[in-house]
Design a protein around this motif. Structure first.
Motif, PDB file in Angstrom:
ATOM      1  N   SER A 105       0.745  -1.221  -0.122  1.00 25.44           N
ATOM      2  CA  SER A 105       0.083  -0.181   0.085  1.00 25.44           C
ATOM      3  C   SER A 105       0.761   1.325  -0.013  1.00 25.44           C
ATOM      4  O   SER A 105       1.683   1.354   0.787  1.00 25.44           O
ATOM      5  CB  SER A 105      -0.897   0.015   1.371  1.00 25.44           C
ATOM      6  OG  SER A 105      -1.809   1.104   1.352  1.00 25.44           O
ATOM      7  N   GLN A 107      -0.877   4.500  -0.594  1.00 26.45           N
ATOM      8  CA  GLN A 107      -1.691   5.633  -0.232  1.00 26.45           C
ATOM      9  C   GLN A 107      -2.112   5.186   1.401  1.00 26.45           C
ATOM     10  O   GLN A 107      -2.811   6.070   1.856  1.00 26.45           O
ATOM     11  CB  GLN A 107      -2.762   5.841  -0.807  1.00 26.45           C
ATOM     12  CG  GLN A 107      -2.367   6.239  -2.294  1.00 26.45           C
ATOM     13  CD  GLN A 107      -3.506   6.371  -3.297  1.00 26.45           C
ATOM     14  OE1 GLN A 107      -4.506   5.950  -2.685  1.00 26.45           O
ATOM     15  NE2 GLN A 107      -3.172   6.775  -4.486  1.00 26.45           N
ATOM     16  N   TRP A 110      -6.674   0.572   3.593  1.00 26.08           N
ATOM     17  CA  TRP A 110      -7.954   1.125   3.825  1.00 26.08           C
ATOM     18  C   TRP A 110      -8.431   0.737   5.150  1.00 26.08           C
ATOM     19  O   TRP A 110      -8.222  -0.650   5.576  1.00 26.08           O
ATOM     20  CB  TRP A 110      -9.143   0.498   2.871  1.00 26.08           C
ATOM     21  CG  TRP A 110     -10.570   0.856   3.081  1.00 26.08           C
ATOM     22  CD1 TRP A 110     -11.090   1.788   2.698  1.00 26.08           C
ATOM     23  CD2 TRP A 110     -11.484  -0.080   3.803  1.00 26.08           C
ATOM     24  NE1 TRP A 110     -12.548   1.890   3.026  1.00 26.08           N
ATOM     25  CE2 TRP A 110     -12.643   0.744   3.749  1.00 26.08           C
ATOM     26  CE3 TRP A 110     -11.342  -0.971   4.825  1.00 26.08           C
ATOM     27  CZ2 TRP A 110     -13.865   0.635   4.604  1.00 26.08           C
ATOM     28  CZ3 TRP A 110     -12.472  -1.364   5.313  1.00 26.08           C
ATOM     29  CH2 TRP A 110     -13.886  -0.597   5.297  1.00 26.08           C
TER      30      TRP A 110
ATOM     31  N   GLU B  78     -19.534   3.330  -0.369  1.00 23.76           N
ATOM     32  CA  GLU B  78     -18.988   4.298   0.467  1.00 23.76           C
ATOM     33  C   GLU B  78     -18.865   5.495  -0.180  1.00 23.76           C
ATOM     34  O   GLU B  78     -18.918   6.738   0.504  1.00 23.76           O
ATOM     35  CB  GLU B  78     -17.570   3.721   0.965  1.00 23.76           C
ATOM     36  CG  GLU B  78     -17.463   2.868   1.802  1.00 23.76           C
ATOM     37  CD  GLU B  78     -16.132   2.910   2.848  1.00 23.76           C
ATOM     38  OE1 GLU B  78     -15.275   3.074   2.089  1.00 23.76           O
ATOM     39  OE2 GLU B  78     -16.267   2.556   4.121  1.00 23.76           O
ATOM     40  N   HIS B  79     -18.721   5.557  -1.354  1.00 23.88           N
ATOM     41  CA  HIS B  79     -18.472   6.892  -2.186  1.00 23.88           C
ATOM     42  C   HIS B  79     -19.900   7.187  -2.814  1.00 23.88           C
ATOM     43  O   HIS B  79     -20.134   8.156  -3.697  1.00 23.88           O
ATOM     44  CB  HIS B  79     -17.208   6.729  -3.195  1.00 23.88           C
ATOM     45  CG  HIS B  79     -16.082   6.572  -2.648  1.00 23.88           C
ATOM     46  ND1 HIS B  79     -15.303   7.466  -1.939  1.00 23.88           N
ATOM     47  CD2 HIS B  79     -15.239   5.495  -2.669  1.00 23.88           C
ATOM     48  CE1 HIS B  79     -14.201   7.063  -1.577  1.00 23.88           C
ATOM     49  NE2 HIS B  79     -14.173   5.845  -1.785  1.00 23.88           N
ATOM     50  N   LYS B 100     -10.067  -7.533 -10.500  1.00 24.21           N
ATOM     51  CA  LYS B 100      -9.325  -7.892  -9.530  1.00 24.21           C
ATOM     52  C   LYS B 100      -8.522  -6.660  -9.234  1.00 24.21           C
ATOM     53  O   LYS B 100      -8.064  -6.512  -7.885  1.00 24.21           O
ATOM     54  CB  LYS B 100      -8.428  -8.947 -10.130  1.00 24.21           C
ATOM     55  CG  LYS B 100      -7.263  -9.054  -9.299  1.00 24.21           C
ATOM     56  CD  LYS B 100      -6.330 -10.332 -10.049  1.00 24.21           C
ATOM     57  CE  LYS B 100      -4.847 -10.016 -10.701  1.00 24.21           C
ATOM     58  NZ  LYS B 100      -4.142 -11.057 -10.847  1.00 24.21           N
ATOM     59  N   ILE B 107      -8.915  -1.593  -1.830  1.00 26.52           N
ATOM     60  CA  ILE B 107      -8.229  -2.144  -0.264  1.00 26.52           C
ATOM     61  C   ILE B 107      -6.889  -1.251  -0.206  1.00 26.52           C
ATOM     62  O   ILE B 107      -6.598  -0.655   0.927  1.00 26.52           O
ATOM     63  CB  ILE B 107      -7.859  -3.428  -0.323  1.00 26.52           C
ATOM     64  CG1 ILE B 107      -9.057  -4.594  -0.610  1.00 26.52           C
ATOM     65  CG2 ILE B 107      -7.144  -3.916   1.014  1.00 26.52           C
ATOM     66  CD1 ILE B 107      -8.821  -6.010  -0.872  1.00 26.52           C
ATOM     67  N   TYR B 108      -5.935  -1.225  -1.067  1.00 34.90           N
ATOM     68  CA  TYR B 108      -4.799  -0.845  -0.903  1.00 34.90           C
ATOM     69  C   TYR B 108      -4.442   0.855  -1.214  1.00 34.90           C
ATOM     70  O   TYR B 108      -3.386   1.306  -0.741  1.00 34.90           O
ATOM     71  CB  TYR B 108      -3.587  -1.439  -1.355  1.00 34.90           C
ATOM     72  CG  TYR B 108      -3.499  -2.753  -1.114  1.00 34.90           C
ATOM     73  CD1 TYR B 108      -3.865  -4.101  -1.416  1.00 34.90           C
ATOM     74  CD2 TYR B 108      -3.127  -3.358   0.522  1.00 34.90           C
ATOM     75  CE1 TYR B 108      -4.001  -5.177  -1.129  1.00 34.90           C
ATOM     76  CE2 TYR B 108      -2.973  -4.369   1.143  1.00 34.90           C
ATOM     77  CZ  TYR B 108      -3.404  -5.501   0.348  1.00 34.90           C
ATOM     78  OH  TYR B 108      -3.254  -6.904   0.840  1.00 34.90           O
ATOM     79  N   GLU B 109      -5.124   1.129  -2.214  1.00 34.21           N
ATOM     80  CA  GLU B 109      -5.067   2.648  -2.684  1.00 34.21           C
ATOM     81  C   GLU B 109      -6.374   3.283  -2.477  1.00 34.21           C
ATOM     82  O   GLU B 109      -6.994   3.528  -3.655  1.00 34.21           O
ATOM     83  CB  GLU B 109      -4.494   2.545  -4.115  1.00 34.21           C
ATOM     84  CG  GLU B 109      -3.192   2.906  -4.134  1.00 34.21           C
ATOM     85  CD  GLU B 109      -2.281   1.797  -3.873  1.00 34.21           C
ATOM     86  OE1 GLU B 109      -1.424   2.281  -3.136  1.00 34.21           O
ATOM     87  OE2 GLU B 109      -2.363   0.659  -4.474  1.00 34.21           O
ATOM     88  N   PRO B 110      -6.859   3.831  -1.363  1.00 33.79           N
ATOM     89  CA  PRO B 110      -8.185   4.250  -1.228  1.00 33.79           C
ATOM     90  C   PRO B 110      -8.418   5.527  -2.007  1.00 33.79           C
ATOM     91  O   PRO B 110      -9.629   5.850  -2.668  1.00 33.79           O
ATOM     92  CB  PRO B 110      -8.472   4.472   0.129  1.00 33.79           C
ATOM     93  CG  PRO B 110      -7.288   4.369   0.942  1.00 33.79           C
ATOM     94  CD  PRO B 110      -6.334   3.241  -0.006  1.00 33.79           C
ATOM     95  N   LYS B 111      -7.462   6.341  -2.142  1.00 31.40           N
ATOM     96  CA  LYS B 111      -7.675   7.728  -2.763  1.00 31.40           C
ATOM     97  C   LYS B 111      -7.737   7.386  -4.102  1.00 31.40           C
ATOM     98  O   LYS B 111      -8.620   8.236  -4.915  1.00 31.40           O
ATOM     99  CB  LYS B 111      -6.631   8.503  -2.471  1.00 31.40           C
ATOM    100  CG  LYS B 111      -6.326   8.907  -0.854  1.00 31.40           C
ATOM    101  CD  LYS B 111      -4.980   9.763  -0.811  1.00 31.40           C
ATOM    102  CE  LYS B 111      -5.019   9.818   0.865  1.00 31.40           C
ATOM    103  NZ  LYS B 111      -3.522  10.232   1.077  1.00 31.40           N
ATOM    104  N   THR B 112      -7.129   6.519  -4.877  1.00 35.08           N
ATOM    105  CA  THR B 112      -7.042   6.282  -6.174  1.00 35.08           C
ATOM    106  C   THR B 112      -8.499   5.746  -6.410  1.00 35.08           C
ATOM    107  O   THR B 112      -9.126   6.221  -7.494  1.00 35.08           O
ATOM    108  CB  THR B 112      -6.222   5.134  -6.728  1.00 35.08           C
ATOM    109  OG1 THR B 112      -4.883   5.393  -6.013  1.00 35.08           O
ATOM    110  CG2 THR B 112      -6.039   5.255  -8.174  1.00 35.08           C
TER     111      THR B 112
END
Lengths: 130, 150
Positions: A105, A107, A110, B78-79, B100, B107-112
């Protein structure tokens, strides 16, 4: 630069057993060529009567792999030994994922409070009742 | 002396029965009950386990796709977007990301993922304007289609 992961090969066979004939032929004829083609690998040949002939391969990460060479021809032993020399010492199991990262990760992963208003997480100075 | 056939009074005994049995039992060690110990029961269980694992490879693909869709749906809700709206508008904006990758981004890049949801929302609004406005307004910016000539 390529570093061969195979450290040493130990050939253990008895000089008189019948199933070690291929191993003896290999050591007489093909072992020198193999050693010249793979200068990083050290070959050890030791006699041990009473046990089945086997070749033990030790790798740089510590794994030791033993393969039986009973009743194998010299060519088959050459193929087996080249296969061992091209392997790395990682154990041969099913790879779950073909990728791996230590930092998945960038950024920030989550968590349930990422998309909530920041009033829920930030603790400001406690307001005294006036 | 050339011996073309073995002498008749020599009969070979089976000496490695133990290892042949272990070959099968090693795959049954984590089973429950007697089928992890007894060979006769283990043979049946191991064969069924292998057959099931072969068939399950096709189901795994379906299962993982459903999992990704669930995750993308949760993230887009959520958005403020529903899953069909999100996916259809992303496709219309020529963002060819598969489920995928979208699930991993969620999960790993919520801002993107948030920016992708905003893109889908904007494209959705432009689609509504184009359908309901009829004519005089200029075309939306994100509705433009870029054609690549390879």
């Amino acid at each position: 630069r390529y570093v061969r992961q195979l450290q040493r090969l130990q050939f253990l066979f008895s000089p008189t057993a019948a199933d070690a004939r291929g191993a003896r032929q290999f050591v007489e004829e093909a072992a020198q060529d193999f050693a010249r083609q793979h200068p990083d690998v050290v070959l050890y040949v030791s006699p041990c009567s009473g046990t089945a002939p086997l070749v033990r391969a030790e790798y740089l990460n510590g794994t030791v792999r033993e393969e039986l060479i009973a009743s194998k021809t010299s060519e088959e032993i050459v193929q087996l030994v080249t296969k061992l020399a091209n392997q790395s010492g990682l154990d041969i199991i099913r790879i779950r994922k073909p990728f791996h990262t230590d930092n998945p990760s960038v950024q920030g992963q989550w968590h349930p409070l990422t998309n909530k208003p920041s009033i829920l997480t930030v603790q400001g100075p406690r307001l005294q009742p006036q | 002396m050339v011996v073309l056939s073995a002498a008749r009074w020599v009969r070979s005994r089976l000496t490695d029965r133990f290892w042949r049995v272990q070959e099968v039992l090693k795959y049954a060690r984590h089973f429950r009950g007697r089928k992890n110990r007894c060979y006769k029961l283990a043979v049946r269980s191991v064969r069924r386990a292998f057959v099931r694992s072969t068939k399950a490879r096709r189901e795994k693909k379906r299962f993982l796709r459903a999992l990704w869709i669930t995750r993308i749906e949760a993230a887009s809700l959520e958005h403020g977007l529903k899953y069909p709206a999100f996916i259809s508008n992303l496709v219309k904006s020529q963002v060819e990301l598969n489920r995928k990758v979208l699930a991993d981004l969620a999960i790993y890049e919520p801002k993107t993922f948030k920016s992708l949801a905003a893109l889908a929302q904007r494209r959705r609004q432009e689609g509504f304007l184009a359908a309901l406005g009829d004519g005089k307004e200029p075309e939306g910016i994100f509705s433009r289609i870029v054609r690549h000539h390879y």
